[in-house]
Design a protein around this motif. Structure first.
Motif, PDB file in Angstrom:
ATOM      1  N   ASN A 276     -87.849 -75.191  44.250  1.00 44.68           N
ATOM      2  CA  ASN A 276     -87.340 -74.599  43.002  1.00 44.68           C
ATOM      3  C   ASN A 276     -87.085 -75.657  41.932  1.00 44.68           C
ATOM      4  OD1 ASN A 276     -87.327 -72.033  44.242  1.00 44.68           O
ATOM      5  ND2 ASN A 276     -85.265 -72.381  45.046  1.00 44.68           N
TER       6      ASN A 276
ATOM      7  N   PRO B 155     -91.854 -73.704  40.567  1.00 37.88           N
ATOM      8  CA  PRO B 155     -92.431 -73.674  41.914  1.00 37.88           C
ATOM      9  C   PRO B 155     -91.822 -74.724  42.833  1.00 37.88           C
ATOM     10  CG  PRO B 155     -93.926 -74.736  40.387  1.00 37.88           C
ATOM     11  CD  PRO B 155     -92.792 -74.217  39.561  1.00 37.88           C
ATOM     12  N   SER B 156     -92.269 -74.696  44.076  1.00 37.53           N
ATOM     13  CA  SER B 156     -91.897 -75.700  45.062  1.00 37.53           C
ATOM     14  C   SER B 156     -93.108 -76.580  45.369  1.00 37.53           C
ATOM     15  CB  SER B 156     -91.395 -75.031  46.347  1.00 37.53           C
ATOM     16  OG  SER B 156     -90.242 -74.245  46.084  1.00 37.53           O
TER      17      SER B 156
ATOM     18  N   GLN C  46     -98.546 -78.086  44.853  1.00 40.61           N
ATOM     19  CA  GLN C  46     -97.712 -76.921  44.601  1.00 40.61           C
ATOM     20  C   GLN C  46     -97.909 -75.895  45.708  1.00 40.61           C
ATOM     21  OE1 GLN C  46     -97.667 -75.250  40.573  1.00 40.61           O
ATOM     22  NE2 GLN C  46     -97.705 -73.191  41.444  1.00 40.61           N
TER      23      GLN C  46
ATOM     24  N   VAL D 144     -96.139 -69.010  41.250  1.00 32.10           N
ATOM     25  CA  VAL D 144     -94.865 -68.633  40.657  1.00 32.10           C
ATOM     26  C   VAL D 144     -95.102 -68.206  39.219  1.00 32.10           C
ATOM     27  CG1 VAL D 144     -92.545 -69.410  40.023  1.00 32.10           C
ATOM     28  CG2 VAL D 144     -93.603 -70.231  42.126  1.00 32.10           C
TER      29      VAL D 144
END
Length: 207
Positions: free
Chosen positions: A88, A109-110, A141, A145
């Motif tokens: 996050n 995004p993560s 990524q 998202v």
């Protein structure tokens, strides 16, 4: 609220050789935007509201490395391999065509980062020091998202973030550096000359 942790296990194989494993957590605190404002996304009926605040992002690191010294501690070689899961992440957006001409921060995004690094220091003769380092990083990524409208539906027409597999911004896959330094006396003064160089591979300016 809450807490973050760190654990480390070290093994002195010999007096000059160390092997270690580290597991650690990190975070960046949340914050606030300038203010809440709603905007209709061009070409759609969806409404996006710039959030008044954004949440912390978190990172979990797993790292295995070594530290070694050689020939009466005149040479040192250190290295590590690691994997980091960054969740996050906080992203500053500037989307004047879709929302406003002010930037704002959201949680995006993560990413997963895997890499390795190597460092050496050498003092072969009195006054001469050689140092260098290299690192390799692969960042990707995870998942797709989107920003959500006021009903919680994704706004697919606004590409605020990248696609799965896209690397982090300002994260070159390879970096190298080296330096040669020689210290010597000039009367009562300490003098030196040195030459150094740095190489960074390509990177993206934004995700």
């Amino acid at each position: 609220s809450g807490f973050r942790s760190r654990a480390n296990l070290s093994w002195h194989i010999t007096e000059d050789d160390l092997l270690y494993y580290t597991w650690s957590q990190g975070f960046r605190a949340g914050g606030f935007n300038r203010g809440e404002s709603s905007h209709t996304v061009p070409g759609t009926a969806q409404v996006f509201t710039i959030p008044t605040q954004f949440s912390p992002d978190t990172l979990v690191n797993n790292e295995i490395g070594f530290k070694t010294q050689w020939f009466d501690k005149r040479y040192e070689i250190n290295g590590a391999v690691y994997r980091e899961d960054w969740t996050n992440i906080q992203v500053e957006l500037f989307l004047p065509l879709d929302f406003s001409n002010l930037s704002f921060v959201v949680n995006g995004p993560s990413y997963r980062v895997q890499g390795a690094e190597l460092q050496f220091i050498a003092r072969p003769i009195h006054g001469l020091t050689l140092t260098g380092g290299a690192s390799w990083n692969s960042s990707n990524q995870l998942g797709v998202v989107y920003l959500n409208d006021t009903t919680g539906q994704p706004i697919t027409s606004v590409r605020a973030f990248g696609d799965p597999g896209v690397p982090l911004a300002q994260s070159p896959p390879q970096q190298f550096n080296g330096r040669v330094r020689y210290d010597f006396d000039v009367g009562d003064y300490k003098a030196f000359w040195q030459v150094g160089g740095v190489h960074n591979a390509h990177s993206l300016s934004s995700i």
